[in-house]
Write a protein that holds these residues in place. Structure first.
Motif, PDB file in Angstrom:
ATOM      1  N   LEU A  44       4.344   3.531   2.785  1.00  0.00           N
ATOM      2  CA  LEU A  44       5.133   4.519   1.902  1.00  0.00           C
ATOM      3  C   LEU A  44       6.952   4.851   1.467  1.00  0.00           C
ATOM      4  CD1 LEU A  44       4.287   6.491  -0.710  1.00  0.00           C
ATOM      5  CD2 LEU A  44       4.528   8.656   1.284  1.00  0.00           C
ATOM      6  N   LYS A  45       7.518   5.508   2.286  1.00  0.00           N
ATOM      7  CA  LYS A  45       9.046   5.464   3.430  1.00  0.00           C
ATOM      8  C   LYS A  45      10.141   4.614   3.018  1.00  0.00           C
ATOM      9  CE  LYS A  45       7.596  10.169   4.013  1.00  0.00           C
ATOM     10  NZ  LYS A  45       7.833  11.520   4.731  1.00  0.00           N
ATOM     11  N   ASP A  46       9.395   3.602   3.777  1.00  0.00           N
ATOM     12  CA  ASP A  46      10.261   3.020   4.226  1.00  0.00           C
ATOM     13  C   ASP A  46       9.874   1.247   3.681  1.00  0.00           C
ATOM     14  OD1 ASP A  46      11.537   5.011   5.236  1.00  0.00           O
ATOM     15  OD2 ASP A  46      10.314   4.360   6.623  1.00  0.00           O
ATOM     16  N   ASN A  47       8.901   0.803   3.248  1.00  0.00           N
ATOM     17  CA  ASN A  47       7.891  -0.553   2.647  1.00  0.00           C
ATOM     18  C   ASN A  47       7.950  -1.462   4.148  1.00  0.00           C
ATOM     19  OD1 ASN A  47       7.546  -0.052   0.752  1.00  0.00           O
ATOM     20  ND2 ASN A  47      10.374   0.028  -0.723  1.00  0.00           N
ATOM     21  N   ALA A  48       7.640  -0.597   5.281  1.00  0.00           N
ATOM     22  CA  ALA A  48       7.641  -1.320   6.891  1.00  0.00           C
ATOM     23  C   ALA A  48       5.888  -1.475   6.841  1.00  0.00           C
ATOM     24  CB  ALA A  48       8.203  -0.892   7.520  1.00  0.00           C
ATOM     25  N   TRP A  49       6.490  -2.447   6.224  1.00  0.00           N
ATOM     26  CA  TRP A  49       4.846  -3.699   6.822  1.00  0.00           C
ATOM     27  C   TRP A  49       4.110  -3.416   8.122  1.00  0.00           C
ATOM     28  CZ3 TRP A  49       0.874  -3.590   2.774  1.00  0.00           C
ATOM     29  CH2 TRP A  49       1.364  -3.362   1.729  1.00  0.00           C
ATOM     30  N   VAL A  50       5.283  -3.644   9.138  1.00  0.00           N
ATOM     31  CA  VAL A  50       5.273  -3.612  10.648  1.00  0.00           C
ATOM     32  C   VAL A  50       5.677  -2.087  10.807  1.00  0.00           C
ATOM     33  CG1 VAL A  50       5.193  -4.532  12.719  1.00  0.00           C
ATOM     34  CG2 VAL A  50       4.875  -5.691  11.112  1.00  0.00           C
TER      35      VAL A  50
END
Length: 487
Positions: A44-50
């Motif tokens: 949600l906040k960082d577009n970090a899928w890992v």
């Protein structure tokens, strides 16, 4: 037709929300707190899928991406999370209802209603239906995939299987079964190849994970615990027995098991290709989650429960009164009792309302810290340290510096607190160990020590003697406890 389907689904969704109203604002529990919600917040906040707020592992990001999407439009909150998961659970119940109708065309009565009634009444389903974990979505997509495969809607089934494996990797049992069935039984290699698509999608996730972490499964410790550790012959054998006990005996399900055994002998309801496919899926899933997954949690069995209860309802349809009515009432009463009654042996607290006691004790202690010791450095064990480290998870209004003790084994607590002395130490019951339970048996304790690395938690005397910290607060709630020590 569409309006009727929408009405039934909406009714189920509303019913689940009403049943769970007391728990919609309940803060997160264990893996929700330590893994899945932080991973969803990363998306949600960082577009970090890992994920980087928690340890990355093999679990695909499908459920976390779903939660992030809900929060993007509804705003982030515990209530939004709970309602979003209840939506998935309602979809699973509805898909189970449609499957029961399809399978029960020649079965007298209305067993589809009874099958979903049993599912909703099951303590494990009741608890998991509002929790931000992977197994309820896996159950929903498994039922959808089976239903689509039986209807020969293979393209949609491939899509459902892809969603399933991106929700949880153990869902790979379904496309593997479907592809093998089409290849070996129907000799249709073209359609069988379609079911390679879910594996390609899963491989894509593993590649992304490997590029980000250097490990195909994300974390070597996670990989060892869930593969090497769980494959030990003694642990794997005991886990399989535990799986069979929970499916067919626990929570009075032995009543349903007796009905199924009698139904197999007296009726032809189960002598169909459809039931053979379902049985193969259930057996494959049970074996997979028995041999892999170090924690061996009962929630891993959720994808099998809809099929089990459809079988029970069909078996009852062939029984004569009054035995049918007696067994129906007895099983329903047993399931309801299981929501409140704890067994005499250690069990995952998320299996019933013991989870609520656990979370409420931790919430109450976090509020106590806010009021009396804001800003102190706190030592405790994962995942509670995550609850104290940030205000986003529903426990505290302030952020705390934390010292990780890993668990509450004496050596680990002492090592952590000596290397980085905290202002407060919070110890809590991590395992259900009632004084009247099986943990009072030395044979059981020795077995757990030998094969499961069991050690008793650190005692108050050792905390006082070695660390010089004294207990200032202890709360207990229905056999669980939490204790705060300070200098």
């Amino acid at each position: 037709m569409v309006r009727g389907h929408l009405l039934v689904f909406t009714t189920l969704f509303a019913a689940l929300i009403l049943l769970h109203i007391p728990y919609l604002s309940l803060p997160y529990f264990w893996d929700e707190l330590g893994q899945f919600v932080p991973a969803a917040l990363d998306i949600l906040k960082d577009n970090a899928w890992v994920p980087h707020r928690t340890v990355p592992n093999v679990h695909p990001p499908g459920v976390m991406a779903y939660l992030a999407l809900v929060w993007k439009f509804a705003g982030y909150s515990v209530v939004a999370t709970r309602v979003a998961m209840l939506f998935v659970a309602a979809a699973g119940v509805y898909a189970s209802f449609l499957l029961a109708i399809r399978l029960g065309r020649n079965v007298p009565g209305a067993p589809a209603f009874m099958s979903i009634g049993l599912l909703i009444a099951t303590p494990l389903f009741f608890m998991q239906s509002f929790m931000a974990q992977l197994d309820m979505p896996a159950m929903t997509m498994s039922v959808v995939a089976i239903l689509l495969f039986l209807d020969r809607r293979y393209a949609w089934c491939v899509a459902a299987c892809t969603a399933l494996v991106l929700a949880k990797e153990t869902g790979a049992v379904a496309p593997a079964l479907f592809g093998a069935w089409l290849l070996l039984r129907e000799r249709d290699w073209r359609k069988a190849l379609w079911f390679a698509i879910p594996f390609i999608a899963l491989a894509g996730w593993l590649f992304v994970l490997w590029r980000a972490t250097g490990h195909v499964l994300g974390d070597p410790g996670f990989a060892h615990y869930n593969v090497g550790y769980s494959l030990h012959p003694v642990r794997a054998g005991l886990t399989l027995l535990r799986r069979l006990y929970y499916l067919f005996l626990a929570d009075f399900r032995w009543i349903g098991t007796i009905a199924i055994v009698a139904g197999l002998r007296r009726t032809r309801f189960f002598r169909t290709t459809e039931w053979l496919i379902i049985a193969l899926f259930a057996a494959g899933h049970v074996l997979l989650v028995s041999f892999f997954g170090g924690a061996a949690l009962e929630r891993y069995l959720l994808p099998v429960f809809p099929f089990l209860y459809i079988a029970v309802a069909f078996a009852w349809a062939a029984m004569k009164q009054p035995w049918r009515r007696i067994s129906e009432v007895a099983l329903m009463a047993g399931l309801f009792t299981g929501l409140y009654w704890n067994p005499p042996f250690p069990f995952p607290l998320e299996n019933n309302l013991a989870m609520v006691d656990f979370v409420e004790l931790q919430k109450k202690t976090a509020e106590y810290l806010d009021e009396t010791m804001p800003g102190v450095k706190v030592a405790s064990a994962w995942p509670y340290t995550g609850a104290l480290r940030t205000t986003e998870l529903g426990f505290t209004r302030k952020s705390y510096r934390v010292v990780e003790t890993n668990d509450f084994h004496e050596k680990n607590v002492l090592d952590a607190c000596k290397s980085d002395p905290p202002d407060a130490l919070i110890v809590y019951s991590r395992t259900w160990e009632p004084p009247w339970g099986l943990m009072g048996s030395q044979w059981v304790v020795d077995l757990l020590r030998k094969y499961y690395d069991y050690e008793p938690q650190i005692t108050t005397d050792r905390v006082q003697t070695v660390l010089g910290m004294s207990p200032v607060l202890r709360w207990e709630q229905r056999g669980q406890w939490i204790q705060v020590y300070t200098r």
